[in-house]
Design an enzyme around this catalytic site. Structure first.
Site, PDB file in Angstrom:
ATOM      1  N   PRO A 201       0.833  -1.220   0.000  1.00 37.84           N
ATOM      2  CA  PRO A 201       0.000   0.000   0.000  1.00 37.84           C
ATOM      3  C   PRO A 201       0.860   1.259   0.000  1.00 37.84           C
ATOM      4  O   PRO A 201       1.875   1.328   0.683  1.00 37.84           O
ATOM      5  CB  PRO A 201      -0.796  -0.115   1.308  1.00 37.84           C
TER       6      PRO A 201
ATOM      7  N   GLU B  85      17.858   3.211  27.115  1.00 40.25           N
ATOM      8  CA  GLU B  85      18.118   3.715  25.758  1.00 40.25           C
ATOM      9  C   GLU B  85      19.620   3.888  25.504  1.00 40.25           C
ATOM     10  O   GLU B  85      20.079   3.703  24.368  1.00 40.25           O
ATOM     11  CB  GLU B  85      17.386   5.041  25.540  1.00 40.25           C
TER      12      GLU B  85
ATOM     13  N   ASP C 222      11.343  -5.313  22.812  1.00 38.49           N
ATOM     14  CA  ASP C 222      12.689  -5.691  22.341  1.00 38.49           C
ATOM     15  C   ASP C 222      12.858  -7.212  22.362  1.00 38.49           C
ATOM     16  O   ASP C 222      13.404  -7.799  21.417  1.00 38.49           O
ATOM     17  CB  ASP C 222      13.756  -5.047  23.231  1.00 38.49           C
TER      18      ASP C 222
END
Length: 586
Positions: free
Chosen positions: A191, A407, A484
């Site tokens: 798409p 992070e 994760d």
């Protein structure tokens, strides 16, 4: 009788009108004219008795609690009475020689009108659908033409389509060598890759009529209507050939026929389409252009040469084509000096042209809401983050320290492992369902990943959980790494089940290529194979986990510095990340 002929004539004329609302209003008008009662004078019961004794009443009709009558002067009246006095009233009427009726001439029609009016309308609607309804095919007008020059990022598809347009424009050139024009062209792609846009450009380039319709327009609840619409479309096309018919989302009618699933309407429609495309009658001057993003579900009879001779694959744009698409959209809006198409093309790996346009349009909307005259890179980044992750969650109260370590772990491992995509942005601002995110950019699109690339990617995914374990302890790790872990497990699963990266299991595909990525062990032939498979996944994950833990323990100082920077700034970018890696804290 003459009045009924006039009604019938109006009925024929009104059904030639295309707007359904006019037809419905006309049916309501007819129903009103046939079934509505005349206006009758209402009098009280005492006045009725006075007229009765004066012998001014000629005839009456009794209907429940109502008395309808006609006077000697032929005037109609109505009154209400109590049924208790019915026997007494009848004696008076018989004594005065007055005609009595207990059924009205129009009662049956009133009964139909009140109880079954909507059923009549529904039956008329079915008759209309079967005998009067036609296809909703539309002819493309020449206003606001889209040309090939207005489309970028699909050069190969444009080249294949140009040949068909040349064939329609100069057929003699090809007929000299005995060439035959392709009967059908199927546009295949995910798409947003520009299939419909390419079809619109064909209508702008070709000097032939262009008819277009959606696959869902063929399907109705009544069997046979879809096939009738297919015949109608090709009959219209034969009157104006040479021409092009474009069917968007053809998978709505072109699904594989299945003995276990009975859908007679769709199968009849598909069979009629197959006959029209390549049956006994030849339609050499009619080209069928269709688009789908699910080619695997299409019927094989539809895909064979002679029906769809060409299949044009429109893939997601690579980094160079993304740059061209971005530059095309940037040329139409006012930009700040710090906006670079090259950088945006690197950070939009896997995006379609429609998604890129949506990001730029969102940035323009945000700039307008802020009364800005120019669109900056900051607004584009905000729009991209909103598209990928979601809006900022201002109400979230999070442990910034833990998220910053998480992070930082992702970032450090991504920069240290071999040939991993560079990190360009790290944030601990909650967005959507995430508490923080590490974003990467691609220097070049890599479609051929090696075993070391896949293992390094698993290490990067597990690094956030490991960073939490090193800094907070095993008892204080959080559920923030759930996504994760899911991605790492799926990647390890595909390494074994699809790509054959196992010496014990061998280069064998254990799941079909079109299966989804969810973990399913039901595909294996035996429990012994399953046990081997399970042990191999654990081995890959555990080895990557241990290797990543060793690296992060040696880089504990970097972990502390980067987490402090994230707590201070909340978002850090490529240059700041590189300086931190060099132990230069800004």
């Amino acid at each position: 009788m003459f009045l009924y002929k006039i009604y019938f004539l109006f009925f024929k004329i009104i059904f030639k009108i295309k707007k359904n609302i006019i037809k419905i209003l006309f049916l309501l008008f007819l129903s009103y004219k046939f079934y509505i009662k005349k206006k009758i004078k209402i009098i009280i019961y005492s006045d009725f008795l006075n007229e009765l004794y004066k012998k001014n009443v000629k005839k009456i009709l009794i209907d429940g609690d109502y008395i309808y009558g006609i006077t000697t002067n032929n005037l109609e009246f109505k009154t209400i009475f109590n049924k208790i006095y019915l026997s007494k009233l009848i004696k008076i009427l018989i004594k005065n020689n007055i005609n009595i009726e207990f059924f009205r001439q129009f009662q049956f029609f009133n009964f139909i009108y009140c109880k079954y009016f909507y059923i009549i309308i529904f039956i008329l609607f079915i008759i209309y659908q079967i005998f009067f309804n036609k296809s909703n095919i539309k002819k493309k007008k020449n206003k606001n033409k889209i040309k090939f020059n207005d489309i970028v990022g699909c050069n190969e598809a444009k080249l294949e389509v140009k040949e068909i347009i040349d064939f329609l424009r100069k057929p003699v050139k090809f007929l000299k060598l005995g060439c035959k024009i392709p009967k059908g062209v199927l546009l295949i792609g995910p798409p947003g890759t520009g299939k419909t846009l390419l079809a619109k450009s064909i209508s702008g380039e070709a000097n032939v009529p262009f008819l277009y319709i959606s696959g869902s327009d063929f399907i109705e609840m009544f069997v046979g209507i879809g096939a009738a619409r297919v015949r109608d479309i090709f009959n219209k096309a034969k009157k104006i050939f040479p021409c092009i018919i474009f069917i968007d989302e053809i998978d709505a009618i072109g699904r594989k026929r299945n003995l276990n699933i009975n859908n007679e309407e769709r199968e009849q429609t598909l069979n009629q389409l197959l006959v029209e495309m390549d049956g006994f009658e030849s339609n050499n001057k009619i080209i069928i252009l269709a688009a789908t993003n699910r080619p695997e579900i299409l019927d094989l009879a539809l895909l064979r040469p002679g029906r769809f001779d060409r299949k044009i694959f429109m893939n997601l744009p690579d980094i160079n084509n993304r740059k061209k698409i971005i530059e095309l959209y940037f040329s139409k809006i006012p930009l700040f000096y710090n906006v670079y198409s090259k950088m945006l093309s690197k950070t939009t790996y896997g995006f379609s042209g429609a998604e890129i346009y949506n990001i730029i349009n969102e940035a323009a909307i945000n700039s307008t809401n802020k009364n800005l005259r120019l669109i900056s890179m900051y607004e584009i980044e905000e729009a991209k983050d909103k598209n990928l992750i979601g809006l900022k969650n201002q109400s979230y109260i999070i442990d910034k320290c833990n998220t910053a370590y998480h992070e930082s772990g992702h970032t450090i491992i991504a920069l240290l492992v071999y040939k991993h995509n560079p990190v360009y942005k790290v944030t601990i601002i909650p967005r959507g369902k995430t508490l923080g995110v590490t974003m990467f950019f691609s220097i070049k699109d890599n479609y051929n990943l090696s075993l070391i690339n896949l293992k390094n990617h698993i290490c990067t995914l597990l690094a956030g959980r490991i960073a939490e374990e090193i800094t907070s302890g095993l008892n204080y790790i959080t559920i923030g790494a759930s996504n994760d872990i899911k991605q790492a497990t799926e990647l390890a699963y595909n390494m074994l089940a699809k790509w054959g990266f196992s010496s014990k299991l061998g280069p064998i595909m254990y799941i079909p290529d079109n299966d989804n990525l969810n973990i399913k062990y039901g595909k294996f032939s035996s429990s012994k194979t399953y046990n081997k498979f399970d042990l191999e996944i654990q081995k890959i994950i555990n080895n990557c986990y241990l290797d990543t833990k060793i690296v992060l323990k040696t880089k504990r100082n970097l972990l502390n510095i980067m987490s402090k920077a994230l707590i201070l700034y909340e978002t850090i970018y490529y240059n700041q990340i590189i300086n931190i890696m060099k132990c230069i804290f800004i």
